[in-house]
Structures are given as structure tokens and as C-alpha cells.
Design a protein around this motif. Structure first.
Motif, mmCIF file in Angstrom:
data_model
loop_
_atom_site.group_PDB
_atom_site.id
_atom_site.type_symbol
_atom_site.label_atom_id
_atom_site.label_comp_id
_atom_site.label_asym_id
_atom_site.label_seq_id
_atom_site.Cartn_x
_atom_site.Cartn_y
_atom_site.Cartn_z
ATOM 1 N N LEU A 1 2.624 12.233 -5.345
ATOM 2 C CA LEU A 1 3.620 13.309 -5.324
ATOM 3 C C LEU A 1 3.825 14.697 -5.406
ATOM 4 O O LEU A 1 4.746 15.687 -4.928
ATOM 5 C CB LEU A 1 4.658 13.019 -7.199
ATOM 6 N N GLN A 2 2.788 15.083 -5.695
ATOM 7 C CA GLN A 2 2.105 16.401 -5.717
ATOM 8 C C GLN A 2 2.165 17.147 -4.701
ATOM 9 O O GLN A 2 2.210 17.769 -4.209
ATOM 10 C CB GLN A 2 0.482 16.472 -6.158
ATOM 11 N N LYS A 3 1.671 16.063 -3.521
ATOM 12 C CA LYS A 3 1.924 16.705 -1.897
ATOM 13 C C LYS A 3 3.237 16.465 -1.553
ATOM 14 O O LYS A 3 3.206 18.055 -0.684
ATOM 15 C CB LYS A 3 1.181 15.468 -0.892
ATOM 16 N N TYR A 4 4.110 16.007 -1.880
ATOM 17 C CA TYR A 4 5.391 16.403 -1.423
ATOM 18 C C TYR A 4 5.857 17.628 -2.637
ATOM 19 O O TYR A 4 5.914 18.305 -1.287
ATOM 20 C CB TYR A 4 6.583 15.272 -2.136
ATOM 21 N N MET A 5 5.761 17.993 -3.125
ATOM 22 C CA MET A 5 5.705 19.020 -4.217
ATOM 23 C C MET A 5 4.896 20.341 -3.549
ATOM 24 O O MET A 5 5.883 21.534 -3.816
ATOM 25 C CB MET A 5 5.268 19.364 -5.755
ATOM 26 N N ASN A 6 4.016 20.210 -3.028
ATOM 27 C CA ASN A 6 3.745 21.562 -2.165
ATOM 28 C C ASN A 6 3.833 21.423 -0.904
ATOM 29 O O ASN A 6 4.049 22.083 -0.395
ATOM 30 C CB ASN A 6 1.867 21.339 -2.384
ATOM 31 N N SER A 7 4.896 20.520 -0.658
ATOM 32 C CA SER A 7 4.835 21.358 0.568
ATOM 33 C C SER A 7 6.601 21.814 1.217
ATOM 34 O O SER A 7 6.770 22.214 1.987
ATOM 35 C CB SER A 7 5.789 19.564 1.298
ATOM 36 N N GLY A 8 6.963 21.876 0.389
ATOM 37 C CA GLY A 8 8.010 23.034 0.372
ATOM 38 C C GLY A 8 9.182 22.326 0.916
ATOM 39 O O GLY A 8 10.383 22.982 0.743
ATOM 40 N N ILE A 9 9.541 20.867 0.674
ATOM 41 C CA ILE A 9 10.593 20.422 0.605
ATOM 42 C C ILE A 9 11.448 20.849 -0.558
ATOM 43 O O ILE A 9 10.806 21.197 -1.643
ATOM 44 C CB ILE A 9 11.009 18.936 0.828
ATOM 45 N N LYS A 10 12.892 20.305 -0.310
ATOM 46 C CA LYS A 10 14.064 21.095 -1.855
ATOM 47 C C LYS A 10 13.682 19.317 -2.125
ATOM 48 O O LYS A 10 14.383 19.936 -3.446
ATOM 49 C CB LYS A 10 15.363 21.467 -0.825
ATOM 50 N N GLN A 11 14.583 18.641 -1.743
ATOM 51 C CA GLN A 11 14.692 17.449 -2.061
ATOM 52 C C GLN A 11 13.943 16.143 -1.089
ATOM 53 O O GLN A 11 13.915 15.983 -0.572
ATOM 54 C CB GLN A 11 16.059 17.063 -2.335
ATOM 55 N N LEU A 12 13.767 15.609 -2.466
ATOM 56 C CA LEU A 12 12.448 14.075 -2.124
ATOM 57 C C LEU A 12 13.321 12.820 -2.481
ATOM 58 O O LEU A 12 13.920 12.959 -3.414
ATOM 59 C CB LEU A 12 10.969 13.937 -3.150
ATOM 60 N N VAL A 13 14.517 12.103 -1.933
ATOM 61 C CA VAL A 13 14.576 11.002 -2.486
ATOM 62 C C VAL A 13 14.595 9.324 -2.277
ATOM 63 O O VAL A 13 13.731 9.456 -0.836
ATOM 64 C CB VAL A 13 16.323 10.904 -1.329
ATOM 65 N N PHE A 14 14.471 8.298 -3.283
ATOM 66 C CA PHE A 14 13.647 7.860 -3.216
ATOM 67 C C PHE A 14 15.106 6.901 -3.199
ATOM 68 O O PHE A 14 15.950 6.892 -3.676
ATOM 69 C CB PHE A 14 13.167 7.036 -4.634
ATOM 70 N N VAL A 15 15.264 4.964 -2.634
ATOM 71 C CA VAL A 15 15.714 4.460 -1.550
ATOM 72 C C VAL A 15 15.201 3.027 -2.539
ATOM 73 O O VAL A 15 14.664 3.092 -2.250
ATOM 74 C CB VAL A 15 16.499 4.371 -0.633
#
Length: 157
Positions: A89-103
Motif C-alpha cells: 500500500l505504501q508503495k502505491y501511496m508514494n507513487s503519486g497515483i490518484k486512485q487505487l482500485v481493487f476489484v
């Protein structure tokens, strides 16, 4: 960053729904989190497994934006322990993306188009759980992940 969970079909078990709501509200202290439920497809008995996956895939794809990072909850995905998932999760938060979607897909999994769109696959277990239970387990693990990142005691109570 926002996190969204997209799932097919409503939960018909009020106890699971209540527990899911508890963890969803707890997540609000850490991140903007939402759940989007796509209604079950009607007349599935007339569809093959592939046709059902295709229809569900089109519905899911219509809920995604081009900039979303998409992670499929898939039995063949990468598995983590809770600390590893918090790092993920931290890796995605640090990546600068606006939205992380789990499906969470339907009962037969995902269409080929969903696999093409996905940025990754995540498995919660090698065991099989109902889609309704996976919602609860996943949201609890999201909550746990954020408490780990904040060094809060929930993980080791």
C-alpha cells in the motif's frame, strides 16, 4: 490518494454487511475509501461462464478511469502477510497515483480485458471464500495495513 473497492453483487448477509461497514468507517481515519457494488447480471443461466465474465468485465471497466491503478483480487495473485501488504500500500501511496482500485470479480473470475487493464493481481489466500466474505476480509486487511503504517497497536492486540 483514494482507494476504491469494486465488487459484483450485493451482500445478502446483514452480519457481514455490518462488519464490513465497521471497518469501512474505521478506514475513513486514514484514507478516502469507497465501495462500489455492481448489481448481479440478470438471466445468468442463459449465459456461458465466458459470456458472464465478459458482461461483468464491461461493467467493471465502465467504472474505471484511465489513470486508475487497478488490482484484481485473484486466486493466482501475489500473496502477502499483513506487514508486506502494508508496504505494498505504501508503495502505491508514494507513487503519486490518484486512485487505487481493487476489484472483486464475479463467481468465474475476470475477463481477458480485465487482466489486460490490471496493474497487478492480489490473492488473500489459497483457500476459496465467498465473494461476500472476501469484501470483509479485504477491508479488514486494508484497515490493518494502515494501522501498521501508523505503528498503531491494532496489528498485535
Amino acid at each position: 490518494m483514494n482507494i476504491k473497492l469494486i465488487a459484483i453483487g450485493k451482500t445478502d448477509n446483514k452480519d457481514l454487511e455490518n462488519l464490513t461497514n465497521i471497518y469501512q468507517s474505521r478506514l475513513g481515519f486514514y484514507i478516502n475509501f469507497s465501495i462500489e457494488i455492481i448489481p448481479d447480471i440478470k438471466n445468468v443461466k442463459k449465459l456461458s461462464e465466458e459470456q458472464q465474465k465478459q458482461k461483468e468485465g464491461l461493467l467493471i471497466l465502465s467504472k474505471l478511469s484511465a489513470t486508475d491503478a487497478v488490482i484484481l483480487l485473484d486466486e493466482n495473485g501475489k500473496q502477502f502477510d499483513s506487514v508486506g501488504f502494508s508496504s505494498y500500500l505504501q508503495k502505491y501511496m508514494n507513487s503519486g497515483i490518484k486512485q487505487l482500485v481493487f476489484v472483486i470479480g464475479g463467481p468465474y473470475g475476470f475477463s481477458p480485458e480485465m487482466y489486460t487493464k490490471a496493474n497487478g493481481k492480489l490473492s488473500l489466500s489459497k483457500m476459496t471464500f465467498s465473494h461476500q466474505m472476501i469484501r470483509l476480509f479485504f477491508i479488514e486487511q486494508l484497515y490493518r495495513g494502515f494501522t501498521i503504517l501508523r505503528n498503531e497497536p491494532y496489528h498485535h492486540r
